[in-house]
Design a protein around this motif. Structure first.
Motif, PDB file in Angstrom:
ATOM      1  N   UNK A  13       0.826  -1.196   0.000  1.00  0.00           N
ATOM      2  CA  UNK A  13       0.000   0.000   0.000  1.00  0.00           C
ATOM      3  C   UNK A  13       0.864   1.251   0.000  1.00  0.00           C
ATOM      4  N   UNK A  14       0.354   2.290  -0.638  1.00  0.00           N
ATOM      5  CA  UNK A  14       1.004   3.589  -0.629  1.00  0.00           C
ATOM      6  C   UNK A  14      -0.050   4.680  -0.538  1.00  0.00           C
ATOM      7  N   UNK A  15       0.372   5.877  -0.119  1.00  0.00           N
ATOM      8  CA  UNK A  15      -0.565   6.987   0.075  1.00  0.00           C
ATOM      9  C   UNK A  15      -0.059   8.220  -0.653  1.00  0.00           C
ATOM     10  N   UNK A  16      -0.944   8.794  -1.495  1.00  0.00           N
ATOM     11  CA  UNK A  16      -0.666  10.050  -2.189  1.00  0.00           C
ATOM     12  C   UNK A  16      -1.670  11.080  -1.699  1.00  0.00           C
ATOM     13  N   UNK A  17      -1.182  12.234  -1.270  1.00  0.00           N
ATOM     14  CA  UNK A  17      -2.038  13.349  -0.871  1.00  0.00           C
ATOM     15  C   UNK A  17      -1.880  14.460  -1.906  1.00  0.00           C
ATOM     16  N   UNK A  18      -2.986  15.059  -2.299  1.00  0.00           N
ATOM     17  CA  UNK A  18      -2.883  16.098  -3.324  1.00  0.00           C
ATOM     18  C   UNK A  18      -3.844  17.242  -3.051  1.00  0.00           C
ATOM     19  N   UNK A  19      -3.364  18.415  -3.415  1.00  0.00           N
ATOM     20  CA  UNK A  19      -4.152  19.645  -3.401  1.00  0.00           C
ATOM     21  C   UNK A  19      -3.731  20.412  -4.638  1.00  0.00           C
ATOM     22  N   UNK A  20      -3.092  21.567  -4.438  1.00  0.00           N
ATOM     23  CA  UNK A  20      -2.506  22.262  -5.573  1.00  0.00           C
ATOM     24  C   UNK A  20      -1.356  21.460  -6.167  1.00  0.00           C
ATOM     25  N   UNK A  21      -0.675  20.707  -5.314  1.00  0.00           N
ATOM     26  CA  UNK A  21       0.412  19.810  -5.718  1.00  0.00           C
ATOM     27  C   UNK A  21       0.125  18.416  -5.170  1.00  0.00           C
ATOM     28  N   UNK A  22       0.780  17.451  -5.759  1.00  0.00           N
ATOM     29  CA  UNK A  22       0.620  16.060  -5.321  1.00  0.00           C
ATOM     30  C   UNK A  22       1.904  15.590  -4.659  1.00  0.00           C
ATOM     31  N   UNK A  23       1.762  14.879  -3.537  1.00  0.00           N
ATOM     32  CA  UNK A  23       2.910  14.391  -2.796  1.00  0.00           C
ATOM     33  C   UNK A  23       2.729  12.913  -2.467  1.00  0.00           C
ATOM     34  N   UNK A  24       3.847  12.190  -2.515  1.00  0.00           N
ATOM     35  CA  UNK A  24       3.839  10.808  -2.070  1.00  0.00           C
ATOM     36  C   UNK A  24       4.065  10.806  -0.560  1.00  0.00           C
ATOM     37  N   UNK A  25       3.014  10.594   0.193  1.00  0.00           N
ATOM     38  CA  UNK A  25       3.109  10.625   1.645  1.00  0.00           C
ATOM     39  C   UNK A  25       3.665   9.325   2.212  1.00  0.00           C
ATOM     40  N   UNK A  26       3.317   8.202   1.604  1.00  0.00           N
ATOM     41  CA  UNK A  26       3.820   6.897   2.062  1.00  0.00           C
ATOM     42  C   UNK A  26       4.140   6.061   0.831  1.00  0.00           C
ATOM     43  N   UNK A  27       5.388   5.624   0.658  1.00  0.00           N
ATOM     44  CA  UNK A  27       5.723   4.766  -0.487  1.00  0.00           C
ATOM     45  C   UNK A  27       5.093   3.396  -0.327  1.00  0.00           C
ATOM     46  N   UNK A  28       5.123   2.608  -1.371  1.00  0.00           N
ATOM     47  CA  UNK A  28       4.528   1.281  -1.337  1.00  0.00           C
ATOM     48  C   UNK A  28       5.192   0.436  -0.258  1.00  0.00           C
ATOM     49  N   UNK A  29       4.381  -0.110   0.624  1.00  0.00           N
ATOM     50  CA  UNK A  29       4.907  -0.857   1.760  1.00  0.00           C
ATOM     51  C   UNK A  29       3.850  -1.836   2.269  1.00  0.00           C
TER      52      UNK A  29
END
Length: 346
Positions: free
Chosen positions: A132-148
């Protein structure tokens, strides 16, 4: 199950005997220190019996060191662990509109982001066996948690996400593009992206449909979720009913684009008006992308070399200290006897 990792080390057991037989003996020195009470000292040291005990102790120390060098280890009982070839990214919108309080949690109005954290957090907890991984986005997109495989950390990072961390806009295309980049870096039989938003693409450098084409080429299935109620009562003057009016808080939701993204990648588009529908959607996603049932087993390994090594060091310390204790006892007895003889002479 007990075993030695390097059993061939035991071939070194006769090494001290070979060294004694093959190496030349040391030559005696021409000069020596004469000790007049040597015979008495030898008797007090134990003689042949003491030499035999020393030989047995040194042999035991050598065998313990050989056992430690052979790396003894213990294999526990087999443990099954669910395995999956699926990489799954969860992309969550944290733009300013996610603060809209049009959800009900426990019978009370709640912001959209709070309902999403609760439902998506439960979904993450159920995905045992997936990376699982987590991407958070608003004006920009960020990888909050890599695949794990660490679902607990992914859930914690989701709960700690705050509105505005990524800006007030909504970059849906960038979120998909970042997810495609991360998913294609690792081989997998199945790659899945679940994207949740409450608005339309208002920021970013990549258009959502172009990003969807890239996802389709990479073999990534994208499930899109539009969240938000379609009717909400906006309070009037000073929070009273006077002057209140009903509005559609989801008027900016671009369902058409979200549907096109899902169709392009072979996924589905879902619409959630409340937390109950959102929970049902993620339950349906569990059925559409089930967790792999096949399990891999492994046996926990515990190294045991510290035990023979520790005992060998302890016996070595005893062997080194024992002669000093014996000499001290001999010296004390000798002094006492000399004092006694001196008293009798007087």
């Amino acid at each position: 199950m007990f075993e030695f990792a390097w059993p061939w080390i035991f071939l070194l057991v006769p090494l001290p005997l070979l060294a004694r037989w093959l190496l030349p003996r040391s030559k005696p020195l021409s000069s020596a220190l004469k000790v007049p009470f040597y015979s008495e000292l030898s008797q007090r040291g134990g003689g042949e019996q003491s030499n035999y005990l020393n030989l047995m102790l040194l042999t035991l120390i050598w065998l313990l060191l050989i056992c430690a060098a052979a790396r003894p280890r213990w294999y526990g009982e087999p443990i099954s662990q669910a395995s999956s070839a699926r990489d799954l990214l969860v992309a969550v919108d944290i733009s300013g509109s996610m603060e809209t309080p049009d959800m009900l949690l426990g019978g009370r109005p709640a912001m959209r982001i709070n309902a999403v954290k609760q439902v998506v957090g439960d979904f993450v907890e159920r995905r045992q066996g997936d990376r699982l991984g987590l991407v958070l986005f608003g004006t920009r997109a960020y990888l909050q948690a890599p695949l794990t495989y660490d679902r607990e950390t992914v859930g914690t990072l989701l709960r700690e996400a705050q509105i505005g961390f990524a800006g007030q806009g909504t970059a849906i295309g960038d979120a998909i593009g970042l997810s495609v980049k991360r998913l294609t870096q690792r081989p997998a039989e199945q790659r899945v992206l679940i994207l949740l938003t409450d608005g339309a693409n208002t920021a970013g450098e990549v258009s959502p449909l172009k990003a969807a084409e890239l996802a389709q080429q990479a073999g990534i299935t994208v499930y899109t979720i539009g969240v938000g109620a379609e009717e909400m009562v906006q309070p009037g003057l000073l929070g009273s009913r006077y002057g209140s009016r009903r509005i559609n808080p989801s008027r900016d939701l671009d369902s058409k684009t979200l549907q096109a993204i899902a169709d392009t990648t072979g996924g589905r588009y879902f619409r959630a008006h409340n937390p109950q529908e959102l929970a049902e959607i993620y339950s349906e996603l569990d059925e559409l992308e089930p967790v792999e049932q096949e399990a891999e087993s492994y046996r926990p390994l515990k190294s045991l070399f510290v035990w023979p090594l520790g005992i060998a060091l302890l016996l070595s310390a005893i062997w080194a200290v024992a002669p000093l204790t014996s000499n001290f006892r001999f010296s004390s007895n000798g002094n006492k006897q000399a004092t006694t003889n001196g008293g009798q002479a007087q």
